[in-house]
Design a protein around this motif. Structure first.
Motif, short mmCIF file in Angstrom:
data_model
loop_
_atom_site.label_atom_id
_atom_site.label_comp_id
_atom_site.label_asym_id
_atom_site.label_seq_id
_atom_site.Cartn_x
_atom_site.Cartn_y
_atom_site.Cartn_z
N LEU A 140 3.59 0.00 2.25
CA LEU A 140 3.47 -0.67 3.70
C LEU A 140 2.94 -1.91 3.13
O LEU A 140 1.86 -2.35 2.30
CB LEU A 140 2.44 0.17 4.51
N ASP A 141 3.07 -2.98 4.01
CA ASP A 141 2.12 -4.19 4.11
C ASP A 141 1.41 -4.05 5.19
O ASP A 141 1.73 -3.64 6.33
CB ASP A 141 3.04 -5.46 4.30
N VAL A 142 -0.05 -4.33 5.32
CA VAL A 142 -0.89 -4.01 5.95
C VAL A 142 -1.71 -5.45 6.54
O VAL A 142 -2.26 -5.91 5.69
CB VAL A 142 -1.96 -3.05 5.55
N VAL A 143 -1.90 -5.67 7.73
CA VAL A 143 -2.57 -6.58 8.40
C VAL A 143 -3.79 -5.91 8.80
O VAL A 143 -3.89 -5.12 9.57
CB VAL A 143 -1.99 -7.48 9.57
N PHE A 144 -5.11 -6.46 8.39
CA PHE A 144 -6.57 -5.59 8.68
C PHE A 144 -7.43 -6.64 8.64
O PHE A 144 -7.51 -7.78 8.15
CB PHE A 144 -6.51 -4.75 7.59
N PHE A 145 -8.68 -5.99 9.19
CA PHE A 145 -10.02 -6.57 8.92
C PHE A 145 -10.87 -5.65 8.19
O PHE A 145 -10.76 -4.33 8.67
CB PHE A 145 -10.63 -7.14 10.28
N GLU A 200 5.33 8.32 13.90
CA GLU A 200 6.56 9.07 13.72
C GLU A 200 7.67 8.14 12.79
O GLU A 200 8.56 8.61 12.16
CB GLU A 200 7.20 9.18 14.73
N GLU A 201 7.17 6.80 12.83
CA GLU A 201 8.20 5.95 12.03
C GLU A 201 7.65 5.63 10.53
O GLU A 201 8.43 5.15 9.73
CB GLU A 201 8.14 4.57 12.64
N LEU A 202 6.70 6.26 10.41
CA LEU A 202 6.20 6.19 8.86
C LEU A 202 7.06 7.22 7.96
O LEU A 202 7.06 8.23 8.26
CB LEU A 202 4.82 6.51 8.74
N GLN A 203 7.45 6.77 6.83
CA GLN A 203 8.09 7.47 5.85
C GLN A 203 7.09 8.28 5.08
O GLN A 203 5.91 7.90 5.16
CB GLN A 203 9.12 6.65 5.11
N SER A 204 7.34 9.11 4.41
CA SER A 204 6.59 9.99 3.29
C SER A 204 7.20 10.26 2.15
O SER A 204 8.29 11.00 1.92
CB SER A 204 6.37 11.34 3.83
N LEU A 244 1.02 -1.40 -0.02
CA LEU A 244 0.00 -0.09 0.04
C LEU A 244 0.98 1.12 0.08
O LEU A 244 1.76 1.27 0.99
CB LEU A 244 -0.80 0.12 1.16
N ARG A 245 0.81 2.01 -0.94
CA ARG A 245 1.63 3.02 -1.21
C ARG A 245 0.99 4.56 -0.40
O ARG A 245 -0.13 4.80 -1.12
CB ARG A 245 2.09 3.52 -2.77
N VAL A 246 1.70 4.83 0.40
CA VAL A 246 0.81 6.10 1.19
C VAL A 246 1.76 7.33 1.26
O VAL A 246 2.95 7.32 1.40
CB VAL A 246 0.90 5.83 2.50
N ASP A 278 -1.88 -4.20 12.38
CA ASP A 278 -0.30 -4.35 12.33
C ASP A 278 0.05 -3.72 11.07
O ASP A 278 -0.58 -3.79 9.86
CB ASP A 278 0.24 -5.57 12.57
N LEU A 279 1.33 -3.10 11.14
CA LEU A 279 1.87 -2.44 9.59
C LEU A 279 3.25 -2.98 9.72
O LEU A 279 3.93 -3.12 10.73
CB LEU A 279 2.11 -1.22 9.75
N ARG A 280 3.89 -3.05 8.46
CA ARG A 280 5.18 -3.35 8.17
C ARG A 280 5.81 -2.39 6.96
O ARG A 280 4.94 -2.67 6.08
CB ARG A 280 5.36 -4.64 8.06
N SER A 281 6.71 -1.70 7.09
CA SER A 281 7.41 -1.11 5.76
C SER A 281 7.76 -2.31 5.09
O SER A 281 8.48 -3.12 5.43
CB SER A 281 8.55 0.02 6.34
N ARG A 282 7.92 -1.98 3.79
CA ARG A 282 8.42 -3.13 2.86
C ARG A 282 9.77 -3.28 2.88
O ARG A 282 10.29 -4.32 2.61
CB ARG A 282 7.95 -2.57 1.40
N GLU A 283 10.47 -2.19 3.21
CA GLU A 283 12.05 -2.39 3.36
C GLU A 283 12.37 -3.33 4.62
O GLU A 283 13.69 -3.59 4.85
CB GLU A 283 12.50 -1.04 3.67
N GLU A 284 11.55 -3.51 5.48
CA GLU A 284 11.70 -4.40 6.53
C GLU A 284 11.80 -5.91 6.41
O GLU A 284 12.42 -6.86 6.96
CB GLU A 284 10.75 -4.29 7.53
#
Length: 574
Positions: free
Chosen positions: A544-549, A536-540, A493-495, A567-573
């Motif tokens: 992101l990979d997003v776990v969701f309902f 604060e950790e989200l880049q601009s 997901l591109r934010v 939960d969220l995870r940056s693709r670079e992780e």
């Protein structure tokens, strides 16, 4: 950013089942939950499930019906002895309502948490036998360990029926004992709530005395409240009881419950398990935690509108007081952990002056914060005797592990996820040492044990995120313990920079807007109370990979897809 283990749920059977009218993603999710054949799936998704069992399959239930029929014919007094939580309150109400439909020589007792403690209290029983002169005592949601107390009652000529759902000890009370968890009980489903067990008893009595079925159906709302609030698995027979019970709740037929819903601003809402677990249940529990639990029974039984309003407002005030007491106690416990026990694998906090009524909730909150098994202890009226409440994580059987140290306890009971106990203050250091040693051993055997896990049921492509698919997800409701919401993964997901916001009065909620590459729609995601964790950790911009309902959000009459972030995870992780 990423501190949680993401695990894809593995299937347990035939994942190639196809049912007309059922989305393949749904059948795959149910397969991963172990529900694999066509009949099972149709039963699970049915709005009118039929899965239930003959009450007489439960050990001692037929003999209990015989005994109740005898007391009924003798016009003897029946005393219901309950517990002070939602399960005990509803169980007590259920039996009182049931008997009063055809028999009025009944009464009930709910113990005071601080003065009498959990379960059958010997001194209280002496007084009850003297003043009420019962011919029969029926316990609900308690009594499975009441060996001495039952012996006393029998000596006084009082017949006893124990109905309970907690794990039995090595020895059972010398009475009729209705508990599906008995080793010698062949009842097919073992995970009923205490109120569910009481309901099975009323089913047996209804058949034995040939009463109309209305006398059973009118109390299914009580079974639904207990089934959710006591966090038993929402599978099998519980699912049937809950579905019909929720229908009953939403018909608003019970005056006291209707008035309480209005008081806590749920009067116009369709009630879900979430409402029961997070709003309705805590109000009933608050009565037992900071005042008297019997007011909950009175609310559920009253036919007087003014009295119902008075009690509902009282419970709302109790809940506010409980929240304040709980927050102060939690802050004290967290300070103690950080100063003394932050490296422990099993967290035991012993502090004098905590309110006994909230130590279980505090233990649950600490478990969520640190994701470790937790025991919170505080002094009783005797400063040398401490009472405690424990909560555990997935994979750490609290009842089993603590049963190895029963020699340290004066009282002990519970199940894999929670327990209650009392012990001498001098035994706390040894208990802390032994449980930490055991937790460390289990951690070495399974390094992932104390790592919080998120179960992912499927990876979804953007084109699946539409109202039609989300409507099919609702077929698997009601969600809860044993039937958790299926979580999904959306990748990449591109934010953009302007796509992240802080929301809410305190600006604690995280809102994201973005697109997947090649996607046809802008997607909106919201994470409640996630600003501090992620913002604060989200880049601009960020990928992101997003776990969701997924849910449909309605705002000013307009419906749109909304992803509830888990939960969220940056693709670079990766």
């Amino acid at each position: 950013m990423h501190k949680t283990l993401w695990k894809t749920v593995e299937g347990k059977g035939n994942e190639n089942v196809e049912i007309q009218g059922v989305d393949p993603v749904i059948t795959r999710i149910l397969e991963q939950k172990g529900i694999t054949d066509v009949e099972e799936i149709q039963e699970f998704l049915s709005a009118k499930p039929k899965k239930t069992y003959d009450p007489f399959l439960m050990k001692d239930l037929a003999q209990a019906c015989d005994l109740i029929e005898k007391v009924y014919n003798n016009r003897g007094h029946i005393l219901i002895y309950g517990d002070y939580d939602v399960d005990g309150i509803t169980s007590t109400t259920l039996l009182m309502d049931f008997f009063q439909g055809f028999y009025n020589n009944t009464s009930y007792h709910i113990p005071n948490r601080q003065e009498e403690g959990y379960g059958l209290n010997l001194e209280t029983l002496k007084e009850l036998v003297k003043t009420r002169k019962p011919e029969l005592l029926i316990s609900v949601d308690c009594g499975i360990t009441a060996l001495e107390e039952v012996d006393f009652l029998k000596e006084q000529g009082v017949e006893v029926i124990i109905t309970d759902h907690h794990t039995p000890g090595e020895e059972l009370p010398k009475s009729l004992v209705i508990n599906p968890k008995r080793k010698d009980c062949d009842y097919p489903f073992k995970e009923l709530s205490g109120c569910g067990v009481a309901f099975k008893l009323t089913q047996g009595i209804q058949r034995r005395l040939q009463l109309g079925k209305k006398i059973l159906n009118q109390n299914l709302d009580l079974v639904a409240l207990a089934t959710v609030a006591d966090v038993v698995p929402l599978r099998d027979e519980n699912r049937t009881l809950l579905k019909y019970g929720l229908q009953r709740i939403n018909e608003r037929r019970r005056l006291g419950l209707k008035v309480l819903l209005e008081e806590i601003r749920l009067g116009d809402k369709k009630i879900t398990p979430g409402h029961i677990g997070f709003m309705i249940g805590p109000h009933f529990n608050a009565g037992g935690r900071v005042a008297e639990a019997r007011t909950g029974v009175e609310l559920l039984m009253t036919r007087d509108q003014n009295r119902a309003r008075e009690i509902a407002r009282h419970l709302a005030r109790c809940n506010e007081e409980r929240q304040e007491i709980q927050q102060v106690g939690l802050e004290r416990c967290l300070t103690e952990i950080e100063e003394k026990y932050s490296e422990d694998d099993f967290l035991i906090v012993d502090l004098p002056g905590l309110h006994e009524g909230v130590i279980g909730i505090i233990a649950g909150r600490i478990k969520e914060i640190y994701y470790r098994p937790v025991l919170v202890l505080t002094n009783s009226e005797d400063p040398e005797v401490y009472k405690g409440s424990g909560r555990s994580i997935e994979g750490f059987d609290l009842y089993y592990e603590m049963s190895g140290f029963k020699d340290l306890f004066q009282k002990f009971g519970g199940h894999p996820a929670a327990c209650g106990l009392s012990l001498e203050k001098g035994n706390i250091p040894r208990l802390r040492q032994e449980l930490n040693k055991r937790a460390k051993e289990l951690k070495e055997e399974n390094p992932e044990l104390f790592l919080k896990k998120i179960k992912i049921y499927a990876k979804l492509e953007e084109e699946k995120l539409h109202k039609g698919f989300i409507d099919t997800i609702h077929q698997m409701e009601p969600y809860g313990m044993g039937n958790e919401k299926p979580l999904f993964l959306l990748e990449n997901l591109r934010v953009p920079a302007k796509g992240k916001q802080r929301l809410g009065k305190e600006k604690t909620h995280l809102k994201l807007k973005g697109r997947v590459p090649g996607g046809k729609q802008e997607l909106e995601a919201i994470g409640f109370n996630m600003v501090e964790q992620y913002f604060e950790e989200l880049q601009s911009p960020d990928a992101l990979d997003v776990v969701f309902f997924p849910e449909m959000n309605v705002w000013k009459g307009r419906e749109s897809v909304q992803l509830l972030i888990q939960d969220l995870r940056s693709r670079e992780e990766e």
